[in-house]
Design a protein around this motif. Structure first.
Motif, mmCIF file in Angstrom:
data_model
loop_
_atom_site.group_PDB
_atom_site.id
_atom_site.type_symbol
_atom_site.label_atom_id
_atom_site.label_comp_id
_atom_site.label_asym_id
_atom_site.label_seq_id
_atom_site.Cartn_x
_atom_site.Cartn_y
_atom_site.Cartn_z
ATOM 1 N N ALA A 103 -5.678 -2.119 -9.282
ATOM 2 C CA ALA A 103 -5.676 -3.515 -9.461
ATOM 3 C C ALA A 103 -4.406 -3.978 -9.678
ATOM 4 C CB ALA A 103 -6.533 -3.892 -10.472
ATOM 5 N N GLY A 104 -3.911 -5.147 -8.814
ATOM 6 C CA GLY A 104 -2.860 -5.689 -9.186
ATOM 7 C C GLY A 104 -1.541 -5.096 -8.548
ATOM 8 N N ALA A 105 -1.739 -4.163 -7.653
ATOM 9 C CA ALA A 105 -0.504 -3.506 -7.009
ATOM 10 C C ALA A 105 -0.163 -4.394 -5.843
ATOM 11 C CB ALA A 105 -1.118 -2.223 -6.582
ATOM 12 N N MET A 106 1.019 -4.110 -5.624
ATOM 13 C CA MET A 106 1.576 -4.747 -4.218
ATOM 14 C C MET A 106 0.759 -4.353 -3.091
ATOM 15 S SD MET A 106 5.498 -4.792 -2.889
ATOM 16 C CE MET A 106 6.272 -5.714 -4.386
ATOM 17 N N PRO A 107 0.527 -5.277 -2.301
ATOM 18 C CA PRO A 107 -0.323 -4.923 -1.264
ATOM 19 C C PRO A 107 0.619 -4.705 0.114
ATOM 20 C CG PRO A 107 -0.279 -7.256 -1.251
ATOM 21 C CD PRO A 107 0.611 -6.623 -2.608
ATOM 22 N N ARG A 108 -0.101 -3.922 1.147
ATOM 23 C CA ARG A 108 0.833 -3.574 2.182
ATOM 24 C C ARG A 108 1.998 -2.899 2.262
ATOM 25 N NH1 ARG A 108 -0.112 -8.749 1.841
ATOM 26 N NH2 ARG A 108 1.914 -9.060 2.290
ATOM 27 N N VAL A 109 1.983 -1.774 1.209
ATOM 28 C CA VAL A 109 3.166 -1.054 1.086
ATOM 29 C C VAL A 109 3.291 0.091 1.673
ATOM 30 C CG1 VAL A 109 4.757 -0.047 -0.813
ATOM 31 C CG2 VAL A 109 3.856 -2.419 -0.979
ATOM 32 N N VAL A 110 4.302 0.637 2.490
ATOM 33 C CA VAL A 110 4.416 2.157 2.763
ATOM 34 C C VAL A 110 5.640 2.781 1.797
ATOM 35 C CG1 VAL A 110 5.182 3.713 4.614
ATOM 36 C CG2 VAL A 110 3.556 1.666 5.086
ATOM 37 N N ARG A 111 5.134 3.696 1.201
ATOM 38 C CA ARG A 111 6.054 4.469 0.423
ATOM 39 C C ARG A 111 6.512 5.784 1.111
ATOM 40 N NH1 ARG A 111 2.797 2.004 -3.125
ATOM 41 N NH2 ARG A 111 3.712 1.105 -5.009
ATOM 42 N N VAL A 112 8.017 6.143 1.079
ATOM 43 C CA VAL A 112 8.352 7.786 1.675
ATOM 44 C C VAL A 112 8.805 8.315 0.471
ATOM 45 C CG1 VAL A 112 10.450 6.448 2.081
ATOM 46 C CG2 VAL A 112 9.604 8.355 3.441
ATOM 47 N N ALA A 168 9.585 -4.750 -1.665
ATOM 48 C CA ALA A 168 9.230 -3.513 -2.152
ATOM 49 C C ALA A 168 10.515 -3.208 -3.190
ATOM 50 C CB ALA A 168 9.198 -2.553 -1.278
ATOM 51 N N ALA A 169 11.599 -3.924 -3.402
ATOM 52 C CA ALA A 169 12.828 -3.639 -4.277
ATOM 53 C C ALA A 169 12.207 -3.683 -5.572
ATOM 54 C CB ALA A 169 13.835 -4.491 -3.983
#
Length: 120
Positions: A81-90, A111-112
């Protein structure tokens, strides 16, 4: 030659396959460029995507960049809950002579804010 790990992330503006290819491709290109790497230096790459991304596999962008002989895997990020939406991590595992302190982690755009402690 040491094994190192490089982190990174990008937030997508929308959940569309072409947009994901573009943004994930830009992220991977920056990871390679900022660390003076080529695809031959990659050992493996993990991608995670937030649960709101459904349009494509982030690894497909790597294949389109010509990264074809490196093991890639995709997973779903935790739905917090509350996390940044639409993020791809590598998380890329690499071979490098650089000390860990000189590895450049790449967080593009919004994302920074995810890792101000290591984003460069």
């Amino acid at each position: 030659m040491a094994v190192r790990a490089v982190r990174g992330a990008v937030q997508l503006e929308r959940d569309e396959a072409g947009h994901m290819d573009e943004q994930v491709g830009a992220l991977l290109t920056e990871v390679l460029n900022r660390n003076g790497l080529s695809a031959d230096d990659l050992i493996s790459v993990w991608f995670t995507a937030t649960p709101d991304l459904h349009s494509d596999f982030p690894a497909a962008a790597a294949r389109k960049l010509g990264i074809t002989d490196v093991p890639l895997i995709c997973a779903q990020e935790l739905d917090i809950a509350g996390a940044m939406p639409r993020v791809v991590r590598v998380l890329a595992h690499i071979e490098s002579d650089k000390p860990r302190s000189e590895i450049a982690h790449v967080y593009l755009g919004a994302a920074a804010a995810l890792r101000k402690d290591i984003a460069q």
